[in-house]
Design an enzyme around this catalytic site. Structure first.
Site, PDB file in Angstrom:
ATOM      1  N   LEU A 147       2.572   2.969  19.676  1.00 17.96           N
ATOM      2  CA  LEU A 147       3.238   2.869  18.534  1.00 17.96           C
ATOM      3  C   LEU A 147       2.483   3.263  17.290  1.00 17.96           C
ATOM      4  CD1 LEU A 147       4.887  -0.734  18.917  1.00 17.96           C
ATOM      5  CD2 LEU A 147       6.194   1.520  19.078  1.00 17.96           C
ATOM      6  N   HIS A 148       2.929   4.359  16.605  1.00 16.22           N
ATOM      7  CA  HIS A 148       1.939   4.942  15.452  1.00 16.22           C
ATOM      8  C   HIS A 148       2.763   5.666  14.589  1.00 16.22           C
ATOM      9  CE1 HIS A 148       2.881   8.705  17.793  1.00 16.22           C
ATOM     10  NE2 HIS A 148       2.306   9.375  16.898  1.00 16.22           N
ATOM     11  N   ARG A 149       3.962   5.975  14.738  1.00 16.80           N
ATOM     12  CA  ARG A 149       4.891   6.442  13.378  1.00 16.80           C
ATOM     13  C   ARG A 149       5.069   5.522  12.492  1.00 16.80           C
ATOM     14  NH1 ARG A 149       5.492  11.755  14.621  1.00 16.80           N
ATOM     15  NH2 ARG A 149       5.654  12.400  16.681  1.00 16.80           N
ATOM     16  N   PRO A 150       4.971   6.061  11.288  1.00 14.11           N
ATOM     17  CA  PRO A 150       5.228   5.101  10.018  1.00 14.11           C
ATOM     18  C   PRO A 150       6.642   4.272  10.344  1.00 14.11           C
ATOM     19  CG  PRO A 150       4.288   7.078   9.224  1.00 14.11           C
ATOM     20  CD  PRO A 150       4.641   7.148  10.756  1.00 14.11           C
ATOM     21  N   VAL A 161       5.952   1.297  12.694  1.00 13.11           N
ATOM     22  CA  VAL A 161       4.847   0.137  12.560  1.00 13.11           C
ATOM     23  C   VAL A 161       4.614  -0.271  11.029  1.00 13.11           C
ATOM     24  CG1 VAL A 161       3.671   1.082  14.340  1.00 13.11           C
ATOM     25  CG2 VAL A 161       3.169   2.173  12.194  1.00 13.11           C
TER      26      VAL A 161
END
Length: 248
Positions: free
Chosen positions: A232-235, A238
């Site tokens: 999970l890394h997309r704004p 997260v």
């Protein structure tokens, strides 16, 4: 790429030395963020292979400096077997506009000092869009590896980068038939679309023999086929606490 990128003289074994002020035309390979290095590594390898076969082609590896931490950038050169950049623009961080603007200004200055014949960008980060725009305004043709990808989610900065980059791209190197369809639907003629596959998979296959179980593999008693990995890394995923909790 031979079918669309014109040949030009080889400079210093196919590369423009960092300190050189040579005016010989080159293909600029643009990378700036972590995923870019994994995508550009197979392209560099392919160019070197063509040079070994006698193809008259040269390149300049340009690092925009969008990611500059050693773990986010520097380590990849050794791990992926790619050379140190010929040029590091050193753009650094900032807001979306600040970073994009800085890269555009710095890359334009590079093109004014040492022109390129083609600007090849990969992916969908700020460096991709910024260098594509700067190159096009300098009348340098643009090639986009991973062209045509769409999420149709305009809250994603990457979606803006993709669409803007593709709007100024001359040659599209795509990873899927879906991307080909997206480009056709936007009016791109067939002779500018090249379905080449995913260079990230090229890197994965090359690095697969080096993969080793992580330290916690044994302690967690993991078994093949009985677990999954989620990143999970997309704004959008997260930055919203409620949405992030829903994934956990």
């Amino acid at each position: 790429m031979q079918s669309v990128i014109p040949a030009y003289p080889v400079v210093a074994n196919g590369r423009v030395p960092h300190a050189s002020m040579s005016s010989a035309p080159v293909v600029d390979l643009i990378a700036g963020a972590r995923p870019n290095f994994m995508k550009v590594a197979p392209i560099i390898e392919a160019l070197r292979r063509e040079q070994g076969l006698g193809t008259d082609i040269s390149y300049r590896f340009v690092h925009t400096g969008q990611h500059y931490d050693q773990k986010m950038s520097g380590n990849f050169f050794e791990e992926l077997g790619i050379p140190e950049p010929d040029v590091n623009l050193g753009a650094g961080s900032g807001s979306q506009a600040e970073q994009t603007g800085a890269i555009m200004v710095l890359y334009e200055k590079l093109l004014r000092r040492r022109p390129a014949q083609v600007c090849l960008v990969v992916g969908d980060v700020n460096s991709t869009m910024a260098c594509a725009i700067a190159a096009k305004k300098m009348c340098v043709p643009v090639a986009h590896v991973e062209g045509g990808i769409r999420s149709n989610d305009w809250t994603m900065p990457e979606e803006v980068n993709r669409v803007v980059t593709d709007s100024v791209t001359d040659w599209f190197f795509t990873t899927s038939r879906t991307a080909n369809g997206n480009l056709r639907n936007s009016g791109i003629p067939e002779d500018r679309i090249f379905f080449v596959g995913n260079t990230m998979i090229d890197t994965l296959l090359k690095q697969a023999p080096r993969l080793r179980p992580p330290p916690w593999w044994g302690s967690e008693q993991l078994q093949s086929g009985s677990y999954f990995v989620l990143t999970l890394h997309r704004p959008a995923n997260v930055d919203n606490p409620a949405r992030l909790r829903a994934y956990l």
